[in-house]
Design a protein around this motif. Sequence first.
Motif, mmCIF file in Angstrom:
data_model
loop_
_atom_site.group_PDB
_atom_site.id
_atom_site.type_symbol
_atom_site.label_atom_id
_atom_site.label_comp_id
_atom_site.label_asym_id
_atom_site.label_seq_id
_atom_site.Cartn_x
_atom_site.Cartn_y
_atom_site.Cartn_z
ATOM 1 N N ALA A 155 12.120 19.540 -53.031
ATOM 2 C CA ALA A 155 12.592 19.421 -54.675
ATOM 3 C C ALA A 155 12.180 18.243 -54.681
ATOM 4 O O ALA A 155 12.107 17.525 -56.244
ATOM 5 C CB ALA A 155 14.408 19.395 -54.432
ATOM 6 N N LEU A 156 11.856 16.910 -53.701
ATOM 7 C CA LEU A 156 11.752 15.608 -54.141
ATOM 8 C C LEU A 156 10.036 15.311 -54.368
ATOM 9 O O LEU A 156 10.008 14.647 -55.349
ATOM 10 C CB LEU A 156 12.644 14.837 -52.932
ATOM 11 N N GLY A 157 9.551 16.290 -53.714
ATOM 12 C CA GLY A 157 7.948 15.947 -54.010
ATOM 13 C C GLY A 157 7.383 16.978 -52.621
ATOM 14 O O GLY A 157 7.485 17.779 -51.924
ATOM 15 N N GLU A 158 5.558 16.275 -52.959
ATOM 16 C CA GLU A 158 5.253 17.391 -51.847
ATOM 17 C C GLU A 158 5.234 16.768 -50.053
ATOM 18 O O GLU A 158 4.782 15.411 -50.139
ATOM 19 C CB GLU A 158 3.674 17.658 -52.027
ATOM 20 N N PRO A 159 5.324 17.533 -49.344
ATOM 21 C CA PRO A 159 6.349 17.097 -47.921
ATOM 22 C C PRO A 159 4.362 17.176 -47.147
ATOM 23 O O PRO A 159 4.427 18.004 -48.038
ATOM 24 C CB PRO A 159 7.202 18.628 -47.646
ATOM 25 N N VAL A 160 4.781 16.270 -46.299
ATOM 26 C CA VAL A 160 3.064 15.820 -45.662
ATOM 27 C C VAL A 160 3.917 15.337 -44.547
ATOM 28 O O VAL A 160 4.457 14.997 -44.130
ATOM 29 C CB VAL A 160 2.540 14.674 -46.083
ATOM 30 N N ASP A 161 3.804 16.467 -43.454
ATOM 31 C CA ASP A 161 3.995 16.589 -41.573
ATOM 32 C C ASP A 161 2.672 16.093 -40.899
ATOM 33 O O ASP A 161 1.529 16.149 -41.046
ATOM 34 C CB ASP A 161 3.825 18.057 -41.644
ATOM 35 N N LEU A 162 3.518 14.750 -40.731
ATOM 36 C CA LEU A 162 2.620 13.526 -40.326
ATOM 37 C C LEU A 162 2.396 13.570 -38.127
ATOM 38 O O LEU A 162 2.202 12.553 -37.191
ATOM 39 C CB LEU A 162 2.732 12.140 -40.317
ATOM 40 N N GLY A 163 3.306 14.562 -37.935
ATOM 41 C CA GLY A 163 3.017 15.051 -36.402
ATOM 42 C C GLY A 163 4.761 14.022 -35.477
ATOM 43 O O GLY A 163 5.681 14.464 -36.820
ATOM 44 N N PRO A 164 4.662 14.412 -34.601
ATOM 45 C CA PRO A 164 5.716 14.805 -33.831
ATOM 46 C C PRO A 164 6.086 12.899 -33.525
ATOM 47 O O PRO A 164 7.478 12.483 -33.259
ATOM 48 C CB PRO A 164 5.995 15.274 -32.676
ATOM 49 N N ASP A 165 5.204 12.245 -33.490
ATOM 50 C CA ASP A 165 5.742 10.625 -33.764
ATOM 51 C C ASP A 165 7.025 10.255 -34.756
ATOM 52 O O ASP A 165 6.653 9.915 -35.547
ATOM 53 C CB ASP A 165 4.375 10.045 -33.349
ATOM 54 N N ALA A 166 8.503 10.174 -34.680
ATOM 55 C CA ALA A 166 9.297 9.538 -35.803
ATOM 56 C C ALA A 166 8.018 8.513 -36.143
ATOM 57 O O ALA A 166 9.032 7.947 -37.718
ATOM 58 C CB ALA A 166 10.490 9.507 -35.381
ATOM 59 N N GLY A 167 7.618 7.900 -35.757
ATOM 60 C CA GLY A 167 6.481 6.260 -36.263
ATOM 61 C C GLY A 167 5.706 6.294 -37.467
ATOM 62 O O GLY A 167 5.658 5.508 -37.907
ATOM 63 N N VAL A 168 5.171 7.349 -36.782
ATOM 64 C CA VAL A 168 4.263 7.409 -37.745
ATOM 65 C C VAL A 168 4.625 7.124 -39.258
ATOM 66 O O VAL A 168 3.670 7.282 -40.117
ATOM 67 C CB VAL A 168 3.202 8.237 -37.689
ATOM 68 N N ALA A 169 4.874 8.198 -39.689
ATOM 69 C CA ALA A 169 5.761 8.388 -41.463
ATOM 70 C C ALA A 169 5.935 6.343 -42.152
ATOM 71 O O ALA A 169 5.132 5.585 -42.631
ATOM 72 C CB ALA A 169 6.789 9.305 -41.667
ATOM 73 N N GLY A 170 6.353 5.820 -41.050
ATOM 74 C CA GLY A 170 6.399 4.417 -41.458
ATOM 75 C C GLY A 170 5.334 3.506 -41.583
ATOM 76 O O GLY A 170 4.998 2.526 -42.162
ATOM 77 N N LEU A 171 4.619 3.898 -40.369
ATOM 78 C CA LEU A 171 3.811 3.499 -40.315
ATOM 79 C C LEU A 171 2.230 3.602 -41.010
ATOM 80 O O LEU A 171 1.627 2.394 -42.195
ATOM 81 C CB LEU A 171 2.570 3.889 -38.414
ATOM 82 N N TYR A 172 2.042 5.032 -41.610
ATOM 83 C CA TYR A 172 1.656 4.922 -42.830
ATOM 84 C C TYR A 172 1.558 4.839 -44.417
ATOM 85 O O TYR A 172 0.877 3.742 -44.945
ATOM 86 C CB TYR A 172 1.376 6.855 -43.653
ATOM 87 N N ASP A 173 2.986 4.424 -44.297
ATOM 88 C CA ASP A 173 3.794 3.486 -45.377
ATOM 89 C C ASP A 173 3.455 2.254 -46.191
ATOM 90 O O ASP A 173 2.775 2.215 -46.657
ATOM 91 C CB ASP A 173 5.414 3.527 -45.570
ATOM 92 N N THR A 174 3.589 1.483 -44.425
ATOM 93 C CA THR A 174 2.606 -0.054 -44.386
ATOM 94 C C THR A 174 1.786 -0.359 -44.834
ATOM 95 O O THR A 174 1.671 -0.484 -45.444
ATOM 96 C CB THR A 174 3.384 -0.602 -43.668
#
Length: 292
Positions: A155-174
């Motif tokens: 409902a917020l937007g297209e969800p993209v799965d980056l895998g099991p490491d919780a830190g990866v989304a923030g890494l991609y973000d920066t």
Amino acid sequence: MPHDTTPEPVTVLGLGAMGTALADAFLAAGHPTVVWNRSAAKAEPLVARGAVRAATPAEAVAANPLIVACVLDYDVLRTVLAGAEPVLAGRTLVNLTSGSPEQARDLADWAAAHDLAYLDGAIMITPPGIGGPHATLLFSGAPDLLARHRATLAALGEPVDLGPDAGVAGLYDTALLGLMWSALTGWLHGVALVGADGVRAADFTPVATRWLAGAVVGFIDRYTTQVDAGHYPGDDADLDIHLAAMRHLLHAGRARGVDTALPELLARQAEQAIAAGHGADSYARLVEVMRK
């Protein structure tokens, strides 16, 4: 068995501009939504649209199994959740608060110690775009969590799965923000350069975006393979050629009184690689300069 299509209830912690947009999108998609904010008045427009306001973070967390948080930073989120610790167990926290990969990993460990399932996320759109066709959200953490709540988070937007490491989304973000700023700064530098000769941004920009969407994206596709292989054949244009063109850019900027900090940086990196004997390599070789 038929799938349950009843909209999943959700709690939203934090009602800044982004948190409000998230709650709005959930409501628009039919999800029963509980909201909490330190300043209760911010919840009033959402309550008028059907949200339920919780008096405390603990009340908000206890209301639903799925909690979506978007607050100022990780320290604020820790403070908010500290008052809700007795009701965290067995629930899922989707954290859309901006922070570093290290903070995300630490919070994932903290959540696990409280039997709280944790999914870290990064929102790659500004608040007005939430729920729209160009909204993308990056998620990392236990893959089953995203699968379980994908329909709600969509409902917020297209969800993209980056895998099991919780830190990866923030890494991609920066990293993606760095890409955005670099591209915008390059465009602004170009606007300043051609503008010095009387060219309007409105005339320059269609040519610039065509160049970016075509040739530049093509370079990225080609160089991706080179970077992963660590092999940089300069069969399209080698660094010696790039440096010569960068010097033309420097000359044009200096002649027009345009700031040259950006092309000076580009030229300096190319010069480093060439001095190390890589003048015949492609532009992708500069990743090695950045790594050092």
